[in-house]
Design a protein around this motif. Structure first.
Motif, PDB file in Angstrom:
ATOM      1  N   LYS A 182       0.821  -1.210   0.000  1.00 17.89           N
ATOM      2  CA  LYS A 182       0.000   0.000   0.000  1.00 17.89           C
ATOM      3  C   LYS A 182       0.855   1.260   0.000  1.00 17.89           C
ATOM      4  O   LYS A 182       0.473   2.272  -0.568  1.00 17.89           O
ATOM      5  CB  LYS A 182      -0.936   0.009   1.207  1.00 17.89           C
ATOM      6  CG  LYS A 182      -1.855  -1.181   1.296  1.00 17.89           C
ATOM      7  CD  LYS A 182      -2.835  -1.213   0.162  1.00 17.89           C
ATOM      8  CE  LYS A 182      -3.791  -2.380   0.351  1.00 17.89           C
ATOM      9  NZ  LYS A 182      -4.567  -2.661  -0.822  1.00 17.89           N
ATOM     10  N   SER A 183       2.009   1.196   0.636  1.00 25.14           N
ATOM     11  CA  SER A 183       2.865   2.383   0.711  1.00 25.14           C
ATOM     12  C   SER A 183       3.321   2.831  -0.670  1.00 25.14           C
ATOM     13  O   SER A 183       3.318   4.025  -0.980  1.00 25.14           O
ATOM     14  CB  SER A 183       4.065   2.125   1.615  1.00 25.14           C
ATOM     15  OG  SER A 183       4.813   1.021   1.166  1.00 25.14           O
ATOM     16  N   GLN A 214       1.782   2.178  -3.508  1.00 22.59           N
ATOM     17  CA  GLN A 214       0.579   2.665  -4.196  1.00 22.59           C
ATOM     18  C   GLN A 214       0.250   4.085  -3.741  1.00 22.59           C
ATOM     19  O   GLN A 214      -0.079   4.950  -4.565  1.00 22.59           O
ATOM     20  CB  GLN A 214      -0.592   1.734  -3.913  1.00 22.59           C
ATOM     21  CG  GLN A 214      -1.869   2.130  -4.628  1.00 22.59           C
ATOM     22  CD  GLN A 214      -3.030   1.192  -4.299  1.00 22.59           C
ATOM     23  OE1 GLN A 214      -2.858   0.135  -3.701  1.00 22.59           O
ATOM     24  NE2 GLN A 214      -4.215   1.603  -4.693  1.00 22.59           N
ATOM     25  N   ALA A 215       0.349   4.348  -2.451  1.00 20.82           N
ATOM     26  CA  ALA A 215       0.033   5.675  -1.921  1.00 20.82           C
ATOM     27  C   ALA A 215       1.000   6.734  -2.456  1.00 20.82           C
ATOM     28  O   ALA A 215       0.580   7.834  -2.821  1.00 20.82           O
ATOM     29  CB  ALA A 215       0.057   5.647  -0.394  1.00 20.82           C
ATOM     30  N   ALA A 218      -5.277   4.329  -1.097  1.00 17.82           N
ATOM     31  CA  ALA A 218      -4.437   3.125  -1.159  1.00 17.82           C
ATOM     32  C   ALA A 218      -5.095   1.966  -0.417  1.00 17.82           C
ATOM     33  O   ALA A 218      -4.911   0.809  -0.785  1.00 17.82           O
ATOM     34  CB  ALA A 218      -3.050   3.407  -0.588  1.00 17.82           C
ATOM     35  N   PHE A 219      -5.869   2.269   0.599  1.00 13.81           N
ATOM     36  CA  PHE A 219      -6.536   1.250   1.407  1.00 13.81           C
ATOM     37  C   PHE A 219      -8.032   1.134   1.115  1.00 13.81           C
ATOM     38  O   PHE A 219      -8.690   0.248   1.654  1.00 13.81           O
ATOM     39  CB  PHE A 219      -6.359   1.566   2.898  1.00 13.81           C
ATOM     40  CG  PHE A 219      -4.961   1.398   3.410  1.00 13.81           C
ATOM     41  CD1 PHE A 219      -4.545   0.191   3.948  1.00 13.81           C
ATOM     42  CD2 PHE A 219      -4.056   2.449   3.359  1.00 13.81           C
ATOM     43  CE1 PHE A 219      -3.252   0.031   4.426  1.00 13.81           C
ATOM     44  CE2 PHE A 219      -2.764   2.309   3.835  1.00 13.81           C
ATOM     45  CZ  PHE A 219      -2.351   1.091   4.372  1.00 13.81           C
ATOM     46  N   GLU A 223      -9.859  -2.349   0.113  1.00 16.26           N
ATOM     47  CA  GLU A 223      -9.951  -3.355   1.179  1.00 16.26           C
ATOM     48  C   GLU A 223     -10.867  -2.903   2.314  1.00 16.26           C
ATOM     49  O   GLU A 223     -11.334  -3.722   3.108  1.00 16.26           O
ATOM     50  CB  GLU A 223      -8.580  -3.731   1.715  1.00 16.26           C
ATOM     51  CG  GLU A 223      -7.952  -2.714   2.628  1.00 16.26           C
ATOM     52  CD  GLU A 223      -6.583  -3.148   3.124  1.00 16.26           C
ATOM     53  OE1 GLU A 223      -6.323  -2.950   4.318  1.00 16.26           O
ATOM     54  OE2 GLU A 223      -5.782  -3.663   2.339  1.00 16.26           O
ATOM     55  N   CYS A 273       1.751   4.650   5.704  1.00 22.58           N
ATOM     56  CA  CYS A 273       1.201   3.385   5.209  1.00 22.58           C
ATOM     57  C   CYS A 273       1.929   2.180   5.800  1.00 22.58           C
ATOM     58  O   CYS A 273       1.304   1.182   6.171  1.00 22.58           O
ATOM     59  CB  CYS A 273       1.252   3.334   3.691  1.00 22.58           C
ATOM     60  SG  CYS A 273       0.140   4.511   2.898  1.00 22.58           S
ATOM     61  N   GLU A 304       0.419  -0.940   7.850  1.00 21.42           N
ATOM     62  CA  GLU A 304       0.596  -2.307   7.345  1.00 21.42           C
ATOM     63  C   GLU A 304       1.391  -3.202   8.293  1.00 21.42           C
ATOM     64  O   GLU A 304       1.074  -4.382   8.453  1.00 21.42           O
ATOM     65  CB  GLU A 304       1.314  -2.280   5.991  1.00 21.42           C
ATOM     66  CG  GLU A 304       0.488  -1.707   4.873  1.00 21.42           C
ATOM     67  CD  GLU A 304       1.274  -1.673   3.573  1.00 21.42           C
ATOM     68  OE1 GLU A 304       0.811  -2.317   2.616  1.00 21.42           O
ATOM     69  OE2 GLU A 304       2.336  -1.021   3.510  1.00 21.42           O
TER      70      GLU A 304
END
Length: 140
Positions: free
Chosen positions: A2-3, A5-6, A22-23, A26, A133, A137
């Motif tokens: 996710k990091s 992607q963010a 990014a989250f 989900e 992120c 995570e």
């Protein structure tokens, strides 16, 4: 992760939007709604206050809190997780505030100009977003 992607999101979104979207999948939150929710939280709420990556993390942490519990229990869980997040972020950066993280008060014309001249949003913010992120995570 996710990091990553963010950080990629940050090329076209503000820092809060970058973390939340990014989250979002989900979390069962569609991207369009996530973008709207997080739109006004960038640049430390527009006044150099709490970093947008931290604000986005708070939104994610709150949304991750399991349903089916009492409201009080959900609030307490989110609060404890946010306290842990803040502790870890502070250990790494020493502040949760944009003006300290960037080294200039972006709520003033002079501070905003300095941040733009020194390209601080591109030099500093991606690391803050990535860390926010990663804490979610890996630590929460």
């Amino acid at each position: 992760m996710k990091s990553k992607q963010a950080v990629e999101n940050f090329k076209t979104m503000n820092s809060t939007q970058s973390v939340l979207t990014a989250f979002s999948e989900e979390l069962g939150l569609d991207k369009k709604t996530a973008l709207k929710i997080a739109a006004g939280f960038s640049s430390g709420l527009g006044n150099g206050g709490t970093c947008g990556a931290v604000t986005g993390a708070c939104m994610v942490i709150s949304l991750q809190t399991k349903t089916g519990k009492s409201l009080q229990e959900q609030n307490n869980i989110a609060k404890r997780k946010m306290q842990r997040f803040n502790q870890l972020f502070l250990e790494k950066y020493g502040s949760l505030q944009c003006k300290y993280l960037l080294g200039t008060d972006i709520s003033t014309p002079e501070g905003l100009e300095k941040s733009q001249q020194q390209d601080l949003f591109n030099k500093v913010c991606p690391s803050l977003i990535e860390t926010a992120c990663k804490i979610i995570e890996n630590e929460l």
